[in-house]
Design a protein around this motif. Structure first.
Motif, PDB file in Angstrom:
ATOM      1  N   PRO A   1      44.351  55.442  26.376  1.00 41.90           N
ATOM      2  CA  PRO A   1      44.897  54.342  25.565  1.00 41.90           C
ATOM      3  C   PRO A   1      44.920  54.687  24.079  1.00 41.90           C
ATOM      4  O   PRO A   1      44.072  55.435  23.584  1.00 41.90           O
ATOM      5  CB  PRO A   1      43.900  53.213  25.831  1.00 41.90           C
ATOM      6  CG  PRO A   1      42.583  53.940  26.000  1.00 41.90           C
ATOM      7  CD  PRO A   1      42.902  55.281  26.614  1.00 41.90           C
ATOM      8  N   TYR A   2      45.901  54.115  23.389  1.00 42.28           N
ATOM      9  CA  TYR A   2      45.969  54.223  21.937  1.00 42.28           C
ATOM     10  C   TYR A   2      46.285  52.844  21.377  1.00 42.28           C
ATOM     11  O   TYR A   2      47.293  52.235  21.754  1.00 42.28           O
ATOM     12  CB  TYR A   2      47.040  55.223  21.497  1.00 42.28           C
ATOM     13  CG  TYR A   2      46.767  56.633  21.951  1.00 42.28           C
ATOM     14  CD1 TYR A   2      45.909  57.457  21.235  1.00 42.28           C
ATOM     15  CD2 TYR A   2      47.346  57.131  23.122  1.00 42.28           C
ATOM     16  CE1 TYR A   2      45.636  58.748  21.656  1.00 42.28           C
ATOM     17  CE2 TYR A   2      47.081  58.417  23.556  1.00 42.28           C
ATOM     18  CZ  TYR A   2      46.225  59.228  22.818  1.00 42.28           C
ATOM     19  OH  TYR A   2      45.950  60.507  23.255  1.00 42.28           O
ATOM     20  N   ILE A   3      45.411  52.347  20.507  1.00 47.87           N
ATOM     21  CA  ILE A   3      45.623  51.047  19.880  1.00 47.87           C
ATOM     22  C   ILE A   3      46.328  51.264  18.549  1.00 47.87           C
ATOM     23  O   ILE A   3      45.767  51.854  17.627  1.00 47.87           O
ATOM     24  CB  ILE A   3      44.291  50.298  19.680  1.00 47.87           C
ATOM     25  CG1 ILE A   3      43.617  50.016  21.036  1.00 47.87           C
ATOM     26  CG2 ILE A   3      44.531  48.988  18.913  1.00 47.87           C
ATOM     27  CD1 ILE A   3      42.242  49.384  20.929  1.00 47.87           C
ATOM     28  N   LEU A   4      47.573  50.794  18.461  1.00 56.13           N
ATOM     29  CA  LEU A   4      48.327  50.940  17.218  1.00 56.13           C
ATOM     30  C   LEU A   4      47.783  50.029  16.133  1.00 56.13           C
ATOM     31  O   LEU A   4      47.567  50.439  14.993  1.00 56.13           O
ATOM     32  CB  LEU A   4      49.805  50.617  17.440  1.00 56.13           C
ATOM     33  CG  LEU A   4      50.650  51.598  18.240  1.00 56.13           C
ATOM     34  CD1 LEU A   4      52.099  51.134  18.227  1.00 56.13           C
ATOM     35  CD2 LEU A   4      50.545  53.012  17.685  1.00 56.13           C
ATOM     36  N   SER A   5      47.606  48.750  16.482  1.00 59.10           N
ATOM     37  CA  SER A   5      47.158  47.762  15.502  1.00 59.10           C
ATOM     38  C   SER A   5      46.830  46.473  16.231  1.00 59.10           C
ATOM     39  O   SER A   5      47.450  46.162  17.254  1.00 59.10           O
ATOM     40  CB  SER A   5      48.249  47.504  14.464  1.00 59.10           C
ATOM     41  OG  SER A   5      47.905  46.420  13.618  1.00 59.10           O
ATOM     42  N   ASP A   6      45.863  45.726  15.701  1.00 62.35           N
ATOM     43  CA  ASP A   6      45.558  44.417  16.273  1.00 62.35           C
ATOM     44  C   ASP A   6      46.096  43.275  15.422  1.00 62.35           C
ATOM     45  O   ASP A   6      45.856  42.101  15.722  1.00 62.35           O
ATOM     46  CB  ASP A   6      44.049  44.249  16.481  1.00 62.35           C
ATOM     47  CG  ASP A   6      43.247  44.311  15.187  1.00 62.35           C
ATOM     48  OD1 ASP A   6      43.862  44.306  14.095  1.00 62.35           O
ATOM     49  OD2 ASP A   6      42.011  44.367  15.257  1.00 62.35           O
ATOM     50  N   ASP A   7      46.864  43.597  14.375  1.00 63.54           N
ATOM     51  CA  ASP A   7      47.337  42.524  13.487  1.00 63.54           C
ATOM     52  C   ASP A   7      48.772  42.732  13.018  1.00 63.54           C
ATOM     53  O   ASP A   7      49.108  42.472  11.867  1.00 63.54           O
ATOM     54  CB  ASP A   7      46.394  42.340  12.297  1.00 63.54           C
ATOM     55  CG  ASP A   7      46.358  43.537  11.362  1.00 63.54           C
ATOM     56  OD1 ASP A   7      46.947  44.593  11.709  1.00 63.54           O
ATOM     57  OD2 ASP A   7      45.774  43.426  10.264  1.00 63.54           O
ATOM     58  N   MET A   8      49.630  43.183  13.927  1.00 60.99           N
ATOM     59  CA  MET A   8      51.034  43.388  13.570  1.00 60.99           C
ATOM     60  C   MET A   8      51.738  42.061  13.302  1.00 60.99           C
ATOM     61  O   MET A   8      51.569  41.100  14.045  1.00 60.99           O
ATOM     62  CB  MET A   8      51.763  44.129  14.682  1.00 60.99           C
ATOM     63  CG  MET A   8      51.490  45.612  14.707  1.00 60.99           C
ATOM     64  SD  MET A   8      52.603  46.458  15.836  1.00 60.99           S
ATOM     65  CE  MET A   8      52.260  48.158  15.387  1.00 60.99           C
ATOM     66  N   GLU A   9      52.538  42.048  12.244  1.00 61.77           N
ATOM     67  CA  GLU A   9      53.387  40.909  11.929  1.00 61.77           C
ATOM     68  C   GLU A   9      54.803  41.413  11.717  1.00 61.77           C
ATOM     69  O   GLU A   9      55.072  42.606  11.766  1.00 61.77           O
ATOM     70  CB  GLU A   9      52.871  40.176  10.692  1.00 61.77           C
ATOM     71  CG  GLU A   9      51.503  39.539  10.869  1.00 61.77           C
ATOM     72  CD  GLU A   9      51.068  38.753   9.656  1.00 61.77           C
ATOM     73  OE1 GLU A   9      51.343  37.540   9.612  1.00 61.77           O
ATOM     74  OE2 GLU A   9      50.470  39.360   8.737  1.00 61.77           O
ATOM     75  N   GLY A  10      55.724  40.498  11.483  1.00 65.78           N
ATOM     76  CA  GLY A  10      57.111  40.868  11.266  1.00 65.78           C
ATOM     77  C   GLY A  10      57.994  40.310  12.365  1.00 65.78           C
ATOM     78  O   GLY A  10      57.523  39.691  13.314  1.00 65.78           O
TER      79      GLY A  10
END
Length: 421
Positions: A273-282
């Motif tokens: 697994p690879y976690i890109l981000s836990d707080d993406m917005e847009g």
């Protein structure tokens, strides 16, 4: 060897949701009971009923109180009343519940303890407009904000300044009692003062900030609301206010907790697994294109990750509504992703809201697979036209690829997983 990509992705989603359930996350954060006073439980949000039930199961002494949750999200509790109201557009049931909550915490003493249980959705559910603003005006503004593309932080800034209970005002109503707030975060960045518009937390934002947000998104408001914000008459209590001094708060579950649990489950299944981000917005559709670009690079070049792998991300995207279709942000994300991938082999994805409700629809989200676009073409579905109409729901419904879980009674926002084989 992974034989069922769809089941693998659904299992990751299930593990993520379970990891942020109230039953697992809440008990370690409970304070000690008040030695000489009452304990009052209040709260609001999509997870409020499950949080109240978890408190009742773990609390050693007598309790009383009430929480408000979304229609269909209630659970039976022994001592705590559970009220249902509308989300995302507030209604009279939420207004009555908020007024009753303020009445319940009147005349408390410094020996009393107020345990406040807050989760995402609480802002719409605690619908008590400031004096001089009607519920109908609040409903119209809420709908305009939801369609505008404003972030959740921006929406809640406006809501705080037009409320009689949010933005710290509920905590002031409880004073001089001590207030301990337990929060399940649906906010990118996990700022506790933004979750459900921070009814028990001081607010550093201003009326001028709220007015600026309305101007930014070209949202017209009635003159009484504009005047209230322009004059500063509805300013919220600030962090320096001494009435917050004895209070405490704890964020007990976040998107990061959910993603870490899913990552562990993937690793146990032999997929890195690879976690890109836990707080993406847009914008959801832009986020879909970004994820597709990364997945394509992995598939074709084993960069920046080596296959087989699963890319995980969370946060809260937005949808600027321009069409007349049905769809939540996860369906919109996934439709954009499917269009951008255009049938590339070996890529499967799921995108769901951890509360089980994608926007205001009856699904949590949807799936896509290498054959999504070819099956859509065979059915005569014009994917780009449906995306233009914000009709991700209609697209995946026609394919039979909606994910329907029902209410999960927790909420740490979006969960996205892209499996690349």
């Amino acid at each position: 060897m992974l034989t069922d990509p769809r089941q693998f992705l659904f299992d990751l989603f299930s593990v993520a949701v379970d990891a942020v359930s109230a039953e697992k996350c809440l008990p370690p954060f409970l304070p000690a009971p008040s030695a000489h006073g009452r304990t009052i439980v209040i709260g609001a949000g999509k997870g409020a009923a499950a949080m109240a039930k978890a408190v009742e199961q773990a609390w050693p002494e007598k309790l009383e109180g009430m929480v408000v949750t979304r229609y269909g999200h209630a659970l039976p509790c022994r001592d705590i009343d559970v009220i249902e109201a509308s989300h995302p557009t507030p209604d009279e049931a939420g207004q009555r519940a908020a007024a009753r909550m303020l009445e319940m915490v009147k005349d408390l003493t410094e020996n009393d303890l107020v345990l406040c249980l807050i989760s995402g959705g609480g802002s719409a559910l605690l619908a008590l407009p400031a004096e001089g603003i009607s519920l109908q005006q609040k409903q119209a503004l809420n709908k305009a904000l939801l369609k505008s593309g404003a972030t959740i932080s921006e929406m809640n800034c406006v809501r705080k300044h037009l409320s009689a209970i949010k933005g710290g005002r509920l905590a002031l109503a409880c004073a001089p009692a001590r207030v301990v707030t337990l929060l399940i975060s649906d906010i990118p960045g996990d700022d506790p003062g933004i979750i459900a518009s921070g009814p028990t937390l001081p607010d550093p934002t201003t009326c001028a900030d709220a007015l600026g947000i309305l101007h930014k998104y070209r949202i017209d408001v009635p003159e009484n609301i504009r005047q209230m914000l322009a004059s500063g008459a509805s300013e919220t209590p600030k962090p320096a206010d001494h009435r917050f001094a004895r209070n405490a708060h704890h964020v007990i579950a976040t998107a990061r907790h959910a993603l870490l649990a899913a990552a562990e489950a993937a690793r146990a299944a032999g997929i890195t697994p690879y976690i890109l981000s836990d707080d993406m917005e847009g914008e959801a559709r832009d986020t879909g294109m970004l994820h597709a670009s990364i997945a394509r690079q992995v598939l074709l070049h084993d960069q920046p990750f080596v296959r087989p792998c699963v890319i995980l991300s969370g946060g809260e995207t937005t949808v600027t509504v321009r069409g007349n279709g049905r769809g939540g942000r996860n369906a919109e994300f996934l439709l954009s992703l499917a269009i951008a991938l255009d049938g590339l082999p070996g890529i499967h994805a799921i995108a769901c809201d951890t509360d089980g409700i994608d926007g205001s629809e009856d699904n949590a989200g949807a799936w896509c697979a290498p054959d999504t676009m070819s099956r859509a073409t065979a059915l005569g579905l014009r994917a780009r036209d449906l995306l233009a109409e914000n009709d991700g729901y209609g697209f995946f419904d026609a394919l039979g690829d909606l994910v329907v879980t029902g209410p999960t009674r927790t909420n740490v926002n979006d969960f996205r997983a892209i499996l690349i084989l």
